[in-house]
Motif scaffolding. Structure first.
Motif, short mmCIF file in Angstrom:
data_model
loop_
_atom_site.label_atom_id
_atom_site.label_comp_id
_atom_site.label_asym_id
_atom_site.label_seq_id
_atom_site.Cartn_x
_atom_site.Cartn_y
_atom_site.Cartn_z
N ASP A 1 -39.55 -101.60 -25.83
CA ASP A 1 -38.35 -101.19 -26.40
C ASP A 1 -38.22 -99.83 -27.96
OD1 ASP A 1 -37.84 -103.09 -24.76
OD2 ASP A 1 -37.77 -104.73 -26.41
N MET B 1 -43.32 -106.11 -28.33
CA MET B 1 -43.10 -104.73 -28.97
C MET B 1 -43.72 -103.63 -28.21
SD MET B 1 -39.82 -106.18 -30.57
CE MET B 1 -39.57 -104.50 -31.11
N GLY C 1 -44.70 -102.96 -25.31
CA GLY C 1 -44.13 -102.00 -23.71
C GLY C 1 -45.42 -102.20 -23.04
N ALA D 1 -34.60 -95.88 -31.76
CA ALA D 1 -33.40 -97.86 -31.07
C ALA D 1 -33.73 -97.19 -29.63
CB ALA D 1 -33.72 -98.08 -31.14
#
Length: 395
Positions: free
Chosen positions: A383, A173, A175, A279
């Motif tokens: 994300d 998660m 990146g 998000a």
């Protein structure tokens, strides 16, 4: 295509220096030209970038736009369908088959019943901070442990497995993980979840995953559902907590207002959700030709929905780039909209309300331990937006 239509050749990633809370400047610039821009996906495929609140919300509620992974027209090869159970990347009826059994397990009432346990977890973290203080990394000492423990307890992940689980989720998660390590982390997580599902089938306990084993869902489907719930329940809230504290510390007048009126916490949580929009974006693919914002979105074209600019749309919110805890932030899109509206939104709100209130009450002198520009921010390839660490002190 109109000659005056704004065109974006790559998704902007550069945020304004010293301010990690605002969307990348290029996205805000695109929004200034209108809510819809022509866009080129990294694979060279033509698409659209939607930055306006009304258009983003309308697409999220429009069944003519698909969430299916295999329909994403963003690269020059076909993508596979989403694995069983990973319902965020599915349409009806498959999406409903996985979501329906979960709806009753994440009701506002059931989440409120968790408040006392969340308070206990939060106080345990604050106690540990106080013992080892007066300085801490708020990410590792506070923001990550609280949602990790809560979601693991909800799903029935054994206590001794939580650290390794969090480490694997972090890897796919953040990146920054290379392809080989990313695949290894994903594989390890899937193998762990396979064993967890088997254990719950053999010896059910008092948790959501055990309850789901009574349904007609297969082991593979339960693995996929668990992965979605664990990753979403941990990473989004963890980053909202850390980035939210950072934003409050950088807006002392707003922090003072919250300290002076603790009852403001519910409004503060909604405003932080709107203001930060961790998000950042999602994609949808047109199933048919759709008229949108004065343009025709051709069937098979994938659009990028920019949540962080939609929640900063001046047509929706006055002075949208200001953090205003007394603002009515209702209708924000931080949790999405439509059939994919975040299942865990009530849980996230309770965690934020409890954790932020307790932190500010425990440490009235809380402040950054380093200059703001030295706070390490997650790359835009992650994300979920957030900070890698947040050094604070309360001396």
């Amino acid at each position: 295509m109109s000659e005056s239509l704004h065109t974006v050749t790559a998704l902007p990633t550069e945020r304004r220096s010293g301010c990690p809370f605002d969307p990348p400047a290029g996205l805000t610039e695109a929004q200034g030209h209108g809510p819809l821009s022509a866009f080129t996906h990294p694979g060279g495929r033509p698409g659209w970038l939607i930055t306006g609140y009304d258009l983003v919300r309308s697409v999220l509620a429009d069944p003519r736009f698909s969430s299916r992974k295999d329909l994403l027209n963003v690269v020059d090869f076909e993508l596979p369908p989403a694995p069983p159970g990973e319902f965020l990347l599915m349409d009806e009826p498959q999406h409903g088959r996985y979501r329906k059994p979960l709806v009753g397990k994440f009701t506002a009432r059931r989440m409120r019943l968790l408040t006392e346990r969340i308070e206990q977890i939060t106080n345990d973290c604050l106690d540990a901070m106080e013992r080892s203080g007066p300085r801490a990394d708020l990410v590792t000492a506070f923001a990550k442990p609280i949602p990790t423990i809560v979601i693991c307890e909800l799903l029935g992940v054994p206590y001794e497995d939580r650290d390794s689980f969090q480490e694997q989720i972090d890897k796919f998660m953040n990146g920054e993980t290379g392809d080989e390590d990313l695949l290894a982390a994903y594989t390890a997580t899937q193998e762990y979840l396979a064993g967890l599902v088997a254990a719950k089938r053999a010896h059910p306990t008092d948790d959501v995953l055990s309850e789901l084993t009574d349904s007609d869902l297969s082991d593979e489907e339960l693995q996929g559902i668990s992965l979605i719930l664990l990753a979403a329940g941990f990473d989004t809230t963890a980053n909202m907590l850390a980035l939210g504290v950072f934003a409050l510390l950088q807006n002392p007048e707003q922090l003072a207002a919250l300290r002076a009126d603790p009852a403001l916490i519910d409004q503060a949580v909604e405003e932080l959700l709107r203001y930060l929009s961790v998000a950042k974006s999602f994609m949808r693919t047109a199933l048919v030709d759709v008229e949108l914002g004065g343009q025709t979105i051709k069937a098979g074209t994938t659009v990028v929905l920019s949540y962080n600019t939609a929640n900063r749309d001046p047509e929706r919110y006055a002075d949208p780039h200001a953090l205003d805890l007394r603002r009515d932030s209702g209708g924000h899109l931080a949790f999405g909209h439509g059939i994919h509206l975040c299942l865990g939104q009530q849980l996230a709100r309770i965690e934020m309300r409890v954790a932020l209130s307790a932190l500010l009450a425990r440490f009235p002198a809380l402040r950054l331990a380093v200059p703001a520009e030295e706070v390490a921010v997650r790359p835009e390839s992650a994300d979920i937006h957030g900070v890698k660490s947040l050094p604070v002190t309360w001396a």
